[in-house]
Structures are given as structure tokens and as C-alpha cells.
Design a protein around this motif. Structure first.
Motif, short mmCIF file in Angstrom:
data_model
loop_
_atom_site.label_atom_id
_atom_site.label_comp_id
_atom_site.label_asym_id
_atom_site.label_seq_id
_atom_site.Cartn_x
_atom_site.Cartn_y
_atom_site.Cartn_z
N LEU A 189 0.83 -1.21 0.00
CA LEU A 189 0.00 0.00 0.00
C LEU A 189 0.86 1.25 0.00
CD1 LEU A 189 -2.75 -0.99 2.59
CD2 LEU A 189 -3.00 -0.83 0.11
N PRO A 190 0.37 2.34 -0.61
CA PRO A 190 1.11 3.59 -0.54
C PRO A 190 1.07 4.16 0.88
CG PRO A 190 -1.00 3.92 -1.62
CD PRO A 190 -0.85 2.44 -1.41
N VAL A 191 2.07 4.97 1.17
CA VAL A 191 2.15 5.57 2.50
C VAL A 191 1.05 6.61 2.65
CG1 VAL A 191 3.60 6.92 4.07
CG2 VAL A 191 4.63 5.14 2.63
N GLY A 192 0.44 6.64 3.87
CA GLY A 192 -0.58 7.62 4.18
C GLY A 192 -1.82 6.98 4.75
N HIS A 193 -2.93 7.73 4.70
CA HIS A 193 -4.19 7.27 5.25
C HIS A 193 -4.80 6.20 4.34
CE1 HIS A 193 -8.59 7.63 6.19
NE2 HIS A 193 -8.07 7.54 7.42
N VAL A 194 -5.07 5.00 4.92
CA VAL A 194 -5.62 3.90 4.14
C VAL A 194 -7.12 4.05 3.99
CG1 VAL A 194 -5.89 1.40 4.02
CG2 VAL A 194 -3.76 2.40 4.84
N GLY A 195 -7.82 4.38 5.09
CA GLY A 195 -9.25 4.54 5.05
C GLY A 195 -9.87 4.28 6.40
N THR A 196 -11.22 4.32 6.44
CA THR A 196 -11.98 4.12 7.67
C THR A 196 -13.09 3.13 7.41
OG1 THR A 196 -11.52 6.39 8.38
CG2 THR A 196 -13.34 5.25 9.46
N ILE A 197 -13.31 2.24 8.40
CA ILE A 197 -14.39 1.28 8.32
C ILE A 197 -15.17 1.33 9.62
CG2 ILE A 197 -12.95 -0.65 9.10
CD1 ILE A 197 -14.62 -2.47 7.26
N ARG A 198 -16.54 1.26 9.50
CA ARG A 198 -17.41 1.34 10.68
C ARG A 198 -18.20 0.04 10.78
NH1 ARG A 198 -17.42 6.17 7.96
NH2 ARG A 198 -16.80 8.02 9.16
N ILE A 199 -18.21 -0.53 11.99
CA ILE A 199 -18.92 -1.79 12.20
C ILE A 199 -19.77 -1.68 13.45
CG2 ILE A 199 -17.17 -3.20 11.03
CD1 ILE A 199 -16.08 -3.96 13.80
N GLU A 200 -20.79 -2.55 13.51
CA GLU A 200 -21.65 -2.66 14.69
C GLU A 200 -21.67 -4.12 15.12
OE1 GLU A 200 -26.28 -1.75 16.06
OE2 GLU A 200 -25.46 -0.85 14.22
N LEU A 201 -21.32 -4.36 16.41
CA LEU A 201 -21.20 -5.72 16.94
C LEU A 201 -22.25 -5.95 18.00
CD1 LEU A 201 -17.30 -5.92 17.37
CD2 LEU A 201 -18.68 -6.88 15.53
N GLU A 202 -22.80 -7.16 18.01
CA GLU A 202 -23.78 -7.55 19.02
C GLU A 202 -23.12 -8.48 20.05
OE1 GLU A 202 -27.17 -9.33 17.23
OE2 GLU A 202 -27.97 -7.43 16.44
N VAL A 203 -23.59 -8.35 21.31
CA VAL A 203 -23.13 -9.21 22.42
C VAL A 203 -24.38 -9.77 23.09
CG1 VAL A 203 -21.89 -9.30 24.61
CG2 VAL A 203 -21.03 -7.87 22.76
N ASP A 204 -24.43 -11.13 23.27
CA ASP A 204 -25.62 -11.74 23.86
C ASP A 204 -25.51 -11.80 25.38
OD1 ASP A 204 -23.83 -13.80 24.40
OD2 ASP A 204 -24.55 -15.10 22.78
N ALA A 205 -26.47 -12.44 26.00
CA ALA A 205 -26.51 -12.52 27.47
C ALA A 205 -25.37 -13.35 28.03
CB ALA A 205 -27.87 -13.08 27.92
N ASN A 206 -24.76 -14.21 27.22
CA ASN A 206 -23.62 -15.03 27.66
C ASN A 206 -22.27 -14.39 27.31
OD1 ASN A 206 -25.32 -17.10 28.68
ND2 ASN A 206 -25.54 -17.94 26.60
N ASN A 207 -22.32 -13.13 26.94
CA ASN A 207 -21.10 -12.37 26.61
C ASN A 207 -20.39 -12.91 25.36
OD1 ASN A 207 -21.03 -12.44 30.00
ND2 ASN A 207 -20.80 -10.43 29.03
#
Length: 313
Positions: A189-207
Motif C-alpha cells: 500500500l502507498p504511505v498515508g491514510h488507508v481509510g476508515t471502516i465502521r462496524i456494529e457488533l452484538e453481544v448476547d446474554a452469555n457475553n
């Protein structure tokens, strides 16, 4: 016994005749004794100027005064001992050390008597209650952590949680270097800012982790680079066996994370190979996100910032 007489030629002749006569008589006596019986032998008379001895003997003239007065021959002195060269003598053999007398064995030290271990006293109910109270985060601290999106004060990643449970944002950032360092795309990859990624994670009652999905800050936002999508996939694979909690609570729900990545070229090592030589992680502090970092021997380094946006129940 000898008699000293004056030397005289006539006396010597007479003595010789007498001696011859006596010897002849001595020879005739045994013969006559055998013929006429035993006859006692005549007694020898002391003759002047001679010494007579019974039996077969000869007469010896008495010593003259000159011979008697002759001085005795002086004895020769003993020869003086020759000097001895001490340096030429062989050295005296060294003396062997005398063997030490056998020593009596020292008496064995007496073994100290071990004291019986005292049984630990069971904790009182009050002390257990105090300990559990001390481990619980205060409501004010939990509220601040929820509003800022950061974990509450305490042990990093495990504030007020059961053993083995970690805060979601903390655990995700910490898993990035070991999970994604093997992706060769980081070296190209070229030097510098690669990018941004946004995610949403779920956690259940058992962690345990549930579903994961991407979300956008605004409509029509372009898709993140493929290397960032692989970063999320590899990191979640490493996290699947763990237990996690949302920020500020231990209730089931979902949480959003923003992952921002930058590539830099730093000083290369002496070998300069494409192997990862350094892994680093910085936990989040108020106003600063979690940071994950890894570097190759060529000097290429990757830094990912993980920010918890909000919690959603």
C-alpha cells in the motif's frame, strides 16, 4: 719365666752338653720303664742361663740388655678424613605428609520441629460483602464511561466484569496486530491514510459475539478498501472464542466501532526483511481511542485507531 745371664761361650757349650744329656735320658727312661716296670719321670731342674719347657720344645736364649732396652716403634697417626662436598650430595627426598587422624563424624543437627499449620479462618460475611462492593464500579463512573464510550476505571478491559470477560472496544483493538500482521497487502500500500471502516457488533446474554454489520456515517459514503474489510474479518475470527461486554455495562446489546488505519515508512532494521518485528497496543484514555500498531523489518508500519461511538441496548 726367664733368667738373665751374662753371655759366655763356655757356659753356652756346657748348657748345650747338659741339654743333650737330658734329652738322651728322657729317651732312655721310657725304654727302661717298659723293661723294668714303671718309673716316675725325673723332675726337671732349673738350669742357669736357659729356659726349659716340658714336652717337645726348643730353648731360646734370654734377650740381651740392648734388645730389652730397645724403644718401641711409635704408632702411625690416623689419616685425616677427606673433606666432603655438600653441594654434590643428592637432595634429601621430600617428606610425605603424615595422614590425618580419622575424625569423628559431626553429629547430625537436630531437625526443628515443624509447627502444625493453622487452618485458615473462613471469611466473614461482612468482609465478602465489602470486597464485592469494592469491585463494583460506581454509578457515576459507569455513566461517565457510557457517555464517553470508554471503559470504566479499573483493570484495563475488565472493569467490574466476571473473570475472562473483556470490554468490546478494548478487545477488538488489541486483537488487530496478531490477527492481521500476516496480510501481505500492508507492504504494497502507498504511505498515508488507508481509510476508515465502521462496524456494529452484538453481544448476547452469555457475553458471546453475535452478528456484525457495517454502518455508514452518511448516505452515499464510499465502501472501505478491501484490506480494511479483511482486517475486520481476521480480527473477529480471533475473537470468536472470547467473552465480551459493552462499554459501561454487562447487559446484552450492540456497540458501534470506528476503525481508522494509516500506513507509514519508518527506519528499517539491519536485516530489512518483511517479517513483523514489533507489536504494540495502547489502551484508551479519556479523549483518546485505543491504538494498535505493528511494524515490519523493512520499516513499514501500520497503525489502527479504534473508537467506541455509542452503546445501544
Amino acid at each position: 719365666m726367664t733368667a738373665a745371664v751374662k753371655p759366655s761361650t763356655e757356659g753356652n757349650v756346657a748348657a748345650l752338653l747338659v741339654s743333650v744329656g737330658l734329652h738322651a735320658a728322657l729317651l732312655l727312661v721310657p725304654i727302661l720303664g717298659r723293661l723294668h716296670g714303671s718309673v716316675a719321670p725325673p723332675t726337671l731342674a732349673a738350669l742357669p742361663n736357659s729356659v726349659a719347657m716340658a714336652g717337645n720344645s726348643i730353648e731360646v736364649e734370654a734377650p740381651t740388655p740392648d734388645f730389652a732396652a730397645a724403644p718401641a716403634t711409635p704408632a702411625l697417626p690416623a689419616p685425616a678424613p677427606e673433606p666432603v662436598d655438600v653441594t654434590a650430595l643428592p637432595p634429601e627426598p621430600p617428606r610425605l605428609p603424615e595422614p590425618d587422624a580419622p575424625r569423628a563424624p559431626a553429629p547430625a543437627p537436630a531437625k526443628p520441629r515443624s509447627k502444625p499449620l493453622s487452618k485458615p479462618k473462613p471469611p466473614s460475611p461482612n468482609s465478602v460483602a465489602d470486597a464485592s462492593t469494592a469491585r463494583r464500579p460506581s454509578s457515576a463512573a459507569a455513566a461517565d464511561a457510557a457517555s464517553s464510550g470508554q471503559p470504566a476505571a479499573g483493570t484495563f478491559g475488565q472493569e467490574g466484569l466476571p473473570p475472562g470477560v473483556r470490554r468490546l472496544g478494548y478487545a477488538f483493538a488489541r486483537s488487530i496486530p496478531p490477527a492481521t500482521k500476516g496480510d501481505a497487502a500492508w507492504l504494497e500500500l502507498p504511505v498515508g491514510h488507508v481509510g476508515t471502516i465502521r462496524i456494529e457488533l452484538e453481544v448476547d446474554a452469555n457475553n458471546h459475539l453475535g452478528t456484525v454489520k457495517r454502518w455508514q456515517a452518511r448516505a452515499g459514503e464510499p465502501a472501505p478498501p478491501a484490506v480494511l474489510e479483511r482486517l475486520v474479518e481476521r480480527t473477529l475470527i480471533l475473537m470468536r472464542a472470547g467473552q465480551f461486554a459493552l462499554s459501561g455495562s454487562n447487559d446484552p446489546g450492540s456497540e458501534r466501532l470506528v476503525i481508522d488505519v494509516e500506513v507509514r515508512d519508518e527506519a528499517a532494521d539491519d536485516e530489512g526483511d518483511a517479517q513483523v518485528v514489533q507489536l504494540k497496543f495502547d489502551a484508551a484514555t479519556p479523549g483518546r481511542p485505543n491504538k494498535a500498531y505493528f511494524r515490519y523489518g523493512t520499516g513499514r508500519s501500520v497503525e489502527a485507531k479504534v473508537t467506541t461511538v455509542r452503546s445501544k441496548n
